[in-house]
Design a protein around this motif. Structure first.
Motif, PDB file in Angstrom:
ATOM      1  N   ARG A  69       0.810  -1.233   0.268  1.00 38.06           N
ATOM      2  CA  ARG A  69      -0.082  -0.050  -0.149  1.00 38.06           C
ATOM      3  C   ARG A  69       0.762   1.297  -0.053  1.00 38.06           C
ATOM      4  O   ARG A  69       0.433   2.365  -0.468  1.00 38.06           O
ATOM      5  CB  ARG A  69      -0.927   0.220   1.172  1.00 38.06           C
ATOM      6  CG  ARG A  69      -1.864  -1.147   1.173  1.00 38.06           C
ATOM      7  CD  ARG A  69      -2.959  -1.179   2.468  1.00 38.06           C
ATOM      8  NE  ARG A  69      -3.726  -2.172   2.491  1.00 38.06           N
ATOM      9  CZ  ARG A  69      -4.768  -2.310   1.859  1.00 38.06           C
ATOM     10  NH1 ARG A  69      -5.374  -1.486   1.183  1.00 38.06           N
ATOM     11  NH2 ARG A  69      -5.612  -3.779   2.052  1.00 38.06           N
ATOM     12  N   ARG A  70       2.090   1.166   0.581  1.00 41.27           N
ATOM     13  CA  ARG A  70       2.982   2.367   0.781  1.00 41.27           C
ATOM     14  C   ARG A  70       3.566   2.694  -0.719  1.00 41.27           C
ATOM     15  O   ARG A  70       4.167   3.996  -0.862  1.00 41.27           O
ATOM     16  CB  ARG A  70       3.889   1.933   1.720  1.00 41.27           C
ATOM     17  CG  ARG A  70       5.184   0.897   1.412  1.00 41.27           C
ATOM     18  CD  ARG A  70       6.239   0.723   2.371  1.00 41.27           C
ATOM     19  NE  ARG A  70       7.052   1.818   2.102  1.00 41.27           N
ATOM     20  CZ  ARG A  70       8.210   2.131   2.814  1.00 41.27           C
ATOM     21  NH1 ARG A  70       8.254   1.647   4.008  1.00 41.27           N
ATOM     22  NH2 ARG A  70       8.862   2.860   2.492  1.00 41.27           N
ATOM     23  N   SER A  71       3.235   1.961  -1.708  1.00 38.89           N
ATOM     24  CA  SER A  71       4.272   2.070  -2.813  1.00 38.89           C
ATOM     25  C   SER A  71       4.011   3.597  -3.506  1.00 38.89           C
ATOM     26  O   SER A  71       4.728   3.747  -4.328  1.00 38.89           O
ATOM     27  CB  SER A  71       4.141   0.900  -3.840  1.00 38.89           C
ATOM     28  OG  SER A  71       4.646  -0.145  -3.293  1.00 38.89           O
ATOM     29  N   GLN A  72       2.607   3.970  -3.654  1.00 35.03           N
ATOM     30  CA  GLN A  72       2.522   5.203  -4.244  1.00 35.03           C
ATOM     31  C   GLN A  72       3.266   6.284  -3.723  1.00 35.03           C
ATOM     32  O   GLN A  72       3.963   6.896  -4.610  1.00 35.03           O
ATOM     33  CB  GLN A  72       0.873   5.211  -4.326  1.00 35.03           C
ATOM     34  CG  GLN A  72       0.689   6.350  -5.228  1.00 35.03           C
ATOM     35  CD  GLN A  72      -0.906   7.093  -4.778  1.00 35.03           C
ATOM     36  OE1 GLN A  72      -1.860   6.382  -4.344  1.00 35.03           O
ATOM     37  NE2 GLN A  72      -1.294   8.185  -5.535  1.00 35.03           N
ATOM     38  N   LYS A  73       3.231   6.228  -2.609  1.00 37.80           N
ATOM     39  CA  LYS A  73       4.110   7.359  -2.027  1.00 37.80           C
ATOM     40  C   LYS A  73       5.625   7.220  -2.141  1.00 37.80           C
ATOM     41  O   LYS A  73       6.257   8.225  -2.410  1.00 37.80           O
ATOM     42  CB  LYS A  73       3.816   7.609  -0.556  1.00 37.80           C
ATOM     43  CG  LYS A  73       4.667   8.267   0.430  1.00 37.80           C
ATOM     44  CD  LYS A  73       4.117   9.637   0.450  1.00 37.80           C
ATOM     45  CE  LYS A  73       4.949  10.595   1.305  1.00 37.80           C
ATOM     46  NZ  LYS A  73       6.462  10.749   1.480  1.00 37.80           N
ATOM     47  N   ASP A  74       5.873   6.055  -2.096  1.00 31.93           N
ATOM     48  CA  ASP A  74       7.371   5.680  -2.418  1.00 31.93           C
ATOM     49  C   ASP A  74       7.637   6.111  -3.960  1.00 31.93           C
ATOM     50  O   ASP A  74       8.887   6.730  -4.325  1.00 31.93           O
ATOM     51  CB  ASP A  74       7.792   4.268  -2.205  1.00 31.93           C
ATOM     52  CG  ASP A  74       7.747   3.831  -0.748  1.00 31.93           C
ATOM     53  OD1 ASP A  74       8.026   4.856   0.159  1.00 31.93           O
ATOM     54  OD2 ASP A  74       7.449   2.645  -0.460  1.00 31.93           O
ATOM     55  N   VAL A  75       6.732   5.745  -5.043  1.00 31.83           N
ATOM     56  CA  VAL A  75       7.076   6.112  -6.008  1.00 31.83           C
ATOM     57  C   VAL A  75       7.058   7.721  -6.471  1.00 31.83           C
ATOM     58  O   VAL A  75       8.027   8.139  -7.199  1.00 31.83           O
ATOM     59  CB  VAL A  75       6.123   5.453  -7.016  1.00 31.83           C
ATOM     60  CG1 VAL A  75       6.131   6.002  -8.447  1.00 31.83           C
ATOM     61  CG2 VAL A  75       6.226   4.108  -7.438  1.00 31.83           C
ATOM     62  N   GLU A  76       6.550   8.216  -5.772  1.00 29.25           N
ATOM     63  CA  GLU A  76       6.409   9.761  -5.811  1.00 29.25           C
ATOM     64  C   GLU A  76       7.534  10.400  -5.231  1.00 29.25           C
ATOM     65  O   GLU A  76       8.216  11.194  -5.827  1.00 29.25           O
ATOM     66  CB  GLU A  76       5.391  10.428  -5.107  1.00 29.25           C
ATOM     67  CG  GLU A  76       3.896  10.508  -5.697  1.00 29.25           C
ATOM     68  CD  GLU A  76       2.744  10.492  -4.493  1.00 29.25           C
ATOM     69  OE1 GLU A  76       1.787  10.302  -4.755  1.00 29.25           O
ATOM     70  OE2 GLU A  76       2.971  11.343  -3.519  1.00 29.25           O
ATOM     71  N   ASP A  77       8.308   9.768  -4.056  1.00 28.28           N
ATOM     72  CA  ASP A  77       9.700  10.131  -3.663  1.00 28.28           C
ATOM     73  C   ASP A  77      10.593   9.853  -4.622  1.00 28.28           C
ATOM     74  O   ASP A  77      11.592  10.537  -4.917  1.00 28.28           O
ATOM     75  CB  ASP A  77       9.724   9.628  -2.324  1.00 28.28           C
ATOM     76  CG  ASP A  77       8.627  10.274  -1.236  1.00 28.28           C
ATOM     77  OD1 ASP A  77       8.031  11.176  -1.443  1.00 28.28           O
ATOM     78  OD2 ASP A  77       8.561   9.370  -0.069  1.00 28.28           O
ATOM     79  N   LEU A  78      10.626   8.727  -4.901  1.00 29.02           N
ATOM     80  CA  LEU A  78      11.655   8.490  -6.057  1.00 29.02           C
ATOM     81  C   LEU A  78      11.754   8.914  -7.210  1.00 29.02           C
ATOM     82  O   LEU A  78      12.717   9.303  -7.652  1.00 29.02           O
ATOM     83  CB  LEU A  78      11.382   6.744  -6.217  1.00 29.02           C
ATOM     84  CG  LEU A  78      11.929   6.049  -4.995  1.00 29.02           C
ATOM     85  CD1 LEU A  78      11.450   4.347  -5.090  1.00 29.02           C
ATOM     86  CD2 LEU A  78      13.385   5.795  -4.538  1.00 29.02           C
ATOM     87  N   ASN A  79      10.497   9.425  -7.816  1.00 23.47           N
ATOM     88  CA  ASN A  79      10.511  10.217  -8.966  1.00 23.47           C
ATOM     89  C   ASN A  79      11.040  11.521  -8.789  1.00 23.47           C
ATOM     90  O   ASN A  79      11.832  12.003  -9.501  1.00 23.47           O
ATOM     91  CB  ASN A  79       9.023  10.445  -9.457  1.00 23.47           C
ATOM     92  CG  ASN A  79       8.502   9.161 -10.180  1.00 23.47           C
ATOM     93  OD1 ASN A  79       9.099   8.146 -10.355  1.00 23.47           O
ATOM     94  ND2 ASN A  79       7.188   9.221 -10.532  1.00 23.47           N
ATOM     95  N   ARG A  80      10.828  12.080  -7.570  1.00 24.48           N
ATOM     96  CA  ARG A  80      11.386  13.439  -7.314  1.00 24.48           C
ATOM     97  C   ARG A  80      12.890  13.326  -7.127  1.00 24.48           C
ATOM     98  O   ARG A  80      13.728  14.194  -7.413  1.00 24.48           O
ATOM     99  CB  ARG A  80      10.875  13.650  -5.904  1.00 24.48           C
ATOM    100  CG  ARG A  80       9.680  15.112  -5.968  1.00 24.48           C
ATOM    101  CD  ARG A  80       9.689  15.700  -4.760  1.00 24.48           C
ATOM    102  NE  ARG A  80       9.305  14.721  -3.747  1.00 24.48           N
ATOM    103  CZ  ARG A  80       7.790  14.290  -3.230  1.00 24.48           C
ATOM    104  NH1 ARG A  80       6.958  14.565  -4.299  1.00 24.48           N
ATOM    105  NH2 ARG A  80       7.799  13.365  -2.360  1.00 24.48           N
TER     106      ARG A  80
END
Ligand SMILES: Cc1cc2nc3c(=O)[nH]c(=O)nc-3n(C[C@H](O)[C@H](O)[C@H](O)COP(=O)(O)OP(=O)(O)OC[C@H]3O[C@@H](n4cnc5c(N)ncnc54)[C@H](O)[C@@H]3O)c2cc1C
Length: 209
Positions: A69-80
């Motif tokens: 479930r956390r992956s959406q936030k992780d992807v946002e951070d990693l994209n940044r």
């Protein structure tokens, strides 16, 4: 590589020191190093270590699992951060609070994360043998006019050989992962112990090609 093989469950600094030794060697040959994602007990520590290694200037990237479930936030951070991410569904049995328990939800999240990586990520890699997920990535990339050299598909050696060739013929980048060396059997047993579906998955793949 898997960070628990470099000491992650013993000591985070020991693991980072060991990883740096490998990254120094990789740097000499201008190689990129992918750090696998293991069970959710290690997710944050793995992301922290990969972030520290990236900050130190090494070419290294993490894996994100669509079952979490956390992956959406992780992807946002990693994209940044401009990280090179591999997206997969996730191979570990996880507690329901942390992970989606329905296959459909894992697939829907895969598609959403794939779109987010194509929108804002750097050279994302889509690790899957699932035709629907592959079709979704191709569709999203076409919609966004993302060049085929800007993303890649990844599969495991021995599974879906015909499909790799089709994708490559269509002009897509395809990377095949090969377990090698003398310890492939314990590796295979571990994958099966983690989740019984993994055994079925490998057997299905071997029979269907
Ligand atoms: C390169 C790579 C790296 C990975 N790295 C990690 C990692 O770091 N961490 C992690 O947790 N997991 C990792 N995984 C494993 C991943 O999370 C999944 O457990 C595994 O790939 C199974 O999911 P799937 O997306 O391939 O498709 P599944 O959900 O297993 O299969 C979906 C559908 O795909 C089709 N399909 C699958 N195989 C075949 C076949 N042989 N022939 C025909 N149709 C087929 C079928 O329709 C099937 O129903 C990695 C996988 C790959 C390929």
């Amino acid at each position: 590589m898997k960070l628990t093989q470099l000491g992650l469950s013993l000591d985070q600094q020991l693991c980072l020191d060991n990883l740096f030794l490998i990254l120094e060697e990789a740097k000499k040959t201008k190689n990129f190093v992918r750090v696998d994602m293991e069970s959710s007990a290690y997710t944050q520590r793995t992301l922290d270590i990969v972030a520290a290694a990236s900050k130190a200037g090494f070419q290294v990237g993490p894996v994100i699992q669509s079952c979490l479930r956390r992956s959406q936030k992780d992807v946002e951070d990693l994209n940044r951060l401009g990280s090179r991410v591999r997206l997969c569904k996730g191979a570990y049995k996880e507690p329901p609070g942390l992970a989606f328990d329905q296959r459909r939800e894992v697939d829907e999240n895969y598609d959403a994360l794939a779109a987010a990586l194509l929108d804002g990520g750097r050279e994302p890699a889509f690790a899957t043998h699932d035709d629907r997920r592959i079709a979704h990535v191709i569709h999203c990339a076409a919609e966004r006019k993302t060049a085929r050299g800007q993303f890649e598909f990844q599969m495991l050696y021995g599974l879906r050989r015909r499909r790799w060739r089709e994708l490559a013929r269509e002009g897509h980048q395809v990377r095949i992962y090969v377990p090698y060396g003398t310890h492939w059997l314990p590796y295979f047993y571990r994958r099966i112990r983690e989740r019984k579906e993994n055994a079925l998955f490998v057997l299905k793949g071997m029979l269907s090609d």
